[in-house]
Design a protein around this motif. Structure first.
Motif, PDB file in Angstrom:
ATOM      1  N   LEU A   1       0.853  -1.243   0.113  1.00  0.00           N
ATOM      2  CA  LEU A   1       0.020  -0.179   0.067  1.00  0.00           C
ATOM      3  C   LEU A   1       0.839   1.259   0.148  1.00  0.00           C
ATOM      4  CD1 LEU A   1      -3.001  -0.994   2.677  1.00  0.00           C
ATOM      5  CD2 LEU A   1      -2.920  -0.939  -0.112  1.00  0.00           C
ATOM      6  N   TYR A   2       2.038   1.370   0.569  1.00  0.00           N
ATOM      7  CA  TYR A   2       2.985   2.518   0.777  1.00  0.00           C
ATOM      8  C   TYR A   2       3.425   2.748  -0.789  1.00  0.00           C
ATOM      9  CZ  TYR A   2       7.094   5.137   0.619  1.00  0.00           C
ATOM     10  OH  TYR A   2       8.019   6.247   0.443  1.00  0.00           O
ATOM     11  N   VAL A   3       3.706   1.568  -1.576  1.00  0.00           N
ATOM     12  CA  VAL A   3       4.064   1.794  -3.048  1.00  0.00           C
ATOM     13  C   VAL A   3       2.628   2.563  -3.743  1.00  0.00           C
ATOM     14  CG1 VAL A   3       4.662   0.753  -5.348  1.00  0.00           C
ATOM     15  CG2 VAL A   3       5.801  -0.181  -2.976  1.00  0.00           C
ATOM     16  N   GLU A   4       1.563   2.219  -3.527  1.00  0.00           N
ATOM     17  CA  GLU A   4       0.439   2.731  -4.071  1.00  0.00           C
ATOM     18  C   GLU A   4       0.305   4.262  -3.675  1.00  0.00           C
ATOM     19  OE1 GLU A   4      -1.841   1.644  -6.233  1.00  0.00           O
ATOM     20  OE2 GLU A   4      -0.570  -0.214  -6.370  1.00  0.00           O
ATOM     21  N   LEU A   5       0.495   4.548  -2.381  1.00  0.00           N
ATOM     22  CA  LEU A   5       0.651   5.830  -1.852  1.00  0.00           C
ATOM     23  C   LEU A   5       1.564   6.695  -2.433  1.00  0.00           C
ATOM     24  CD1 LEU A   5      -0.555   7.972   0.316  1.00  0.00           C
ATOM     25  CD2 LEU A   5       1.301   7.241   2.008  1.00  0.00           C
ATOM     26  N   ARG A   6       2.756   6.130  -2.554  1.00  0.00           N
ATOM     27  CA  ARG A   6       3.840   6.802  -3.493  1.00  0.00           C
ATOM     28  C   ARG A   6       3.385   7.309  -4.632  1.00  0.00           C
ATOM     29  NH1 ARG A   6       8.672   3.237  -3.279  1.00  0.00           N
ATOM     30  NH2 ARG A   6       7.840   2.729  -5.378  1.00  0.00           N
ATOM     31  N   GLN A   7       2.970   6.385  -5.418  1.00  0.00           N
ATOM     32  CA  GLN A   7       2.547   6.628  -6.730  1.00  0.00           C
ATOM     33  C   GLN A   7       1.320   7.836  -6.825  1.00  0.00           C
ATOM     34  OE1 GLN A   7       5.265   5.463  -8.356  1.00  0.00           O
ATOM     35  NE2 GLN A   7       3.706   5.650 -10.068  1.00  0.00           N
ATOM     36  N   GLY A   8       0.575   7.707  -5.836  1.00  0.00           N
ATOM     37  CA  GLY A   8      -0.730   8.448  -5.817  1.00  0.00           C
ATOM     38  C   GLY A   8      -0.143  10.040  -5.269  1.00  0.00           C
ATOM     39  N   VAL A   9       0.875  10.096  -4.483  1.00  0.00           N
ATOM     40  CA  VAL A   9       1.578  11.432  -4.000  1.00  0.00           C
ATOM     41  C   VAL A   9       2.202  11.875  -5.157  1.00  0.00           C
ATOM     42  CG1 VAL A   9       3.281  12.186  -2.505  1.00  0.00           C
ATOM     43  CG2 VAL A   9       1.230  10.897  -1.486  1.00  0.00           C
ATOM     44  N   LYS A  10       2.944  11.004  -6.024  1.00  0.00           N
ATOM     45  CA  LYS A  10       3.736  11.680  -7.018  1.00  0.00           C
ATOM     46  C   LYS A  10       2.842  12.297  -8.062  1.00  0.00           C
ATOM     47  CE  LYS A  10       6.832   8.886  -8.941  1.00  0.00           C
ATOM     48  NZ  LYS A  10       7.778   7.907  -9.456  1.00  0.00           N
ATOM     49  N   SER A  11       1.614  11.977  -8.158  1.00  0.00           N
ATOM     50  CA  SER A  11       0.673  12.437  -8.977  1.00  0.00           C
ATOM     51  C   SER A  11      -0.086  13.896  -8.551  1.00  0.00           C
ATOM     52  CB  SER A  11      -0.635  11.541  -9.434  1.00  0.00           C
ATOM     53  OG  SER A  11      -1.391  11.353  -8.382  1.00  0.00           O
ATOM     54  N   LEU A  12       0.105  14.067  -7.382  1.00  0.00           N
ATOM     55  CA  LEU A  12      -0.228  15.219  -6.582  1.00  0.00           C
ATOM     56  C   LEU A  12       0.686  16.470  -6.424  1.00  0.00           C
ATOM     57  CD1 LEU A  12      -2.436  13.617  -3.893  1.00  0.00           C
ATOM     58  CD2 LEU A  12      -3.448  14.377  -6.088  1.00  0.00           C
ATOM     59  N   LEU A  13       2.077  15.961  -6.909  1.00  0.00           N
ATOM     60  CA  LEU A  13       3.105  17.097  -6.605  1.00  0.00           C
ATOM     61  C   LEU A  13       2.773  18.286  -7.570  1.00  0.00           C
ATOM     62  CD1 LEU A  13       6.227  14.625  -6.279  1.00  0.00           C
ATOM     63  CD2 LEU A  13       4.795  15.756  -4.391  1.00  0.00           C
ATOM     64  N   LYS A  14       3.210  19.326  -6.968  1.00  0.00           N
ATOM     65  CA  LYS A  14       3.232  20.423  -7.616  1.00  0.00           C
ATOM     66  C   LYS A  14       4.288  21.643  -7.215  1.00  0.00           C
ATOM     67  CE  LYS A  14      -0.962  21.530  -6.507  1.00  0.00           C
ATOM     68  NZ  LYS A  14      -2.367  22.202  -6.501  1.00  0.00           N
ATOM     69  N   PRO A  15       4.747  22.527  -7.767  1.00  0.00           N
ATOM     70  CA  PRO A  15       5.615  23.455  -7.289  1.00  0.00           C
ATOM     71  C   PRO A  15       5.286  24.280  -5.892  1.00  0.00           C
ATOM     72  CG  PRO A  15       5.465  24.091  -9.410  1.00  0.00           C
ATOM     73  CD  PRO A  15       4.383  22.946  -9.082  1.00  0.00           C
ATOM     74  N   GLU A  16       5.992  24.261  -5.044  1.00  0.00           N
ATOM     75  CA  GLU A  16       5.817  24.862  -3.684  1.00  0.00           C
ATOM     76  C   GLU A  16       4.996  24.184  -2.920  1.00  0.00           C
ATOM     77  OE1 GLU A  16       7.139  27.795  -2.452  1.00  0.00           O
ATOM     78  OE2 GLU A  16       8.121  27.534  -4.402  1.00  0.00           O
ATOM     79  N   LEU A  17       4.867  22.823  -2.831  1.00  0.00           N
ATOM     80  CA  LEU A  17       4.241  21.928  -2.215  1.00  0.00           C
ATOM     81  C   LEU A  17       5.160  21.370  -1.174  1.00  0.00           C
ATOM     82  CD1 LEU A  17       1.425  19.478  -2.980  1.00  0.00           C
ATOM     83  CD2 LEU A  17       3.561  18.450  -2.096  1.00  0.00           C
TER      84      LEU A  17
END
Length: 167
Positions: free
Chosen positions: A11-27
């Motif tokens: 599930l951590y691997v899934e979370l890492r992929q999901g967080v990667k898709s939410l990244l943006k500058p100044e985050l």
């Protein structure tokens, strides 16, 4: 006891992929004490993010503060960056009623006014009492109210879950 079996590392691997898709500058990642803080710490490294992640505690803004009181000072909020105008991604292990998230948002606004606040969780167990939804959840499960799902971390920093009956 339930026979629920969740692989926290998968599930951590899934979370890492999901967080990667939410990244943006100044985050900035801000982990909710304690399981969310462990996750944010590992995500910060695994995603190669510059700077330091933050840690936030819900202790002072909980609606059950009178019953719980002050916990150990080890869970103090630590935000090593300015909050004003920053995009914040809150990270938590298990989302249940939403009351911890409400308390954490109150704590966050004590430090400034972020540009946006999103939430990513390892497990959404349903049972919401407040209108709070994650932008990303690695898993969604349904558990009886008498059960508590908790993230644990081994000495080698691997994640596991424990499922306990509350009385």
């Amino acid at each position: 006891m339930s026979s629920l079996s969740l692989d926290a590392e998968a599930l951590y691997v899934e979370l890492r992929q999901g967080v990667k898709s939410l990244l943006k500058p100044e985050l900035s990642l801000v982990g909710i004490w304690s399981g969310g803080a462990w996750l944010a710490e590992r995500l910060q490294v695994d995603l190669g993010l510059a700077g330091e992640h933050g840690v936030i505690s819900s202790t002072l803004h909980r609606d059950d503060f009178g019953a719980r009181g002050l916990a150990s000072t080890a869970d103090a909020t630590h935000l090593p960056f300015a909050i004003d105008g920053r995009h914040i991604l809150l990270i938590d292990d298990v989302l249940y009623t939403g009351r911890t998230i409400r308390a954490v948002i109150n704590e966050l606004f004590d430090f400034g006014r972020p540009a946006s606040v999103q939430l990513a969780v390892l497990v959404d167990r349903g049972g919401r009492e407040l209108p709070i939804q994650p932008a990303f959840a690695a898993a969604r499960v349904t558990l009886p109210a008498a059960q508590r799902l908790s993230l644990a971390r081994t000495d080698g920093s691997a994640f596991t879950f424990t499922l306990q009956e509350e009385h």
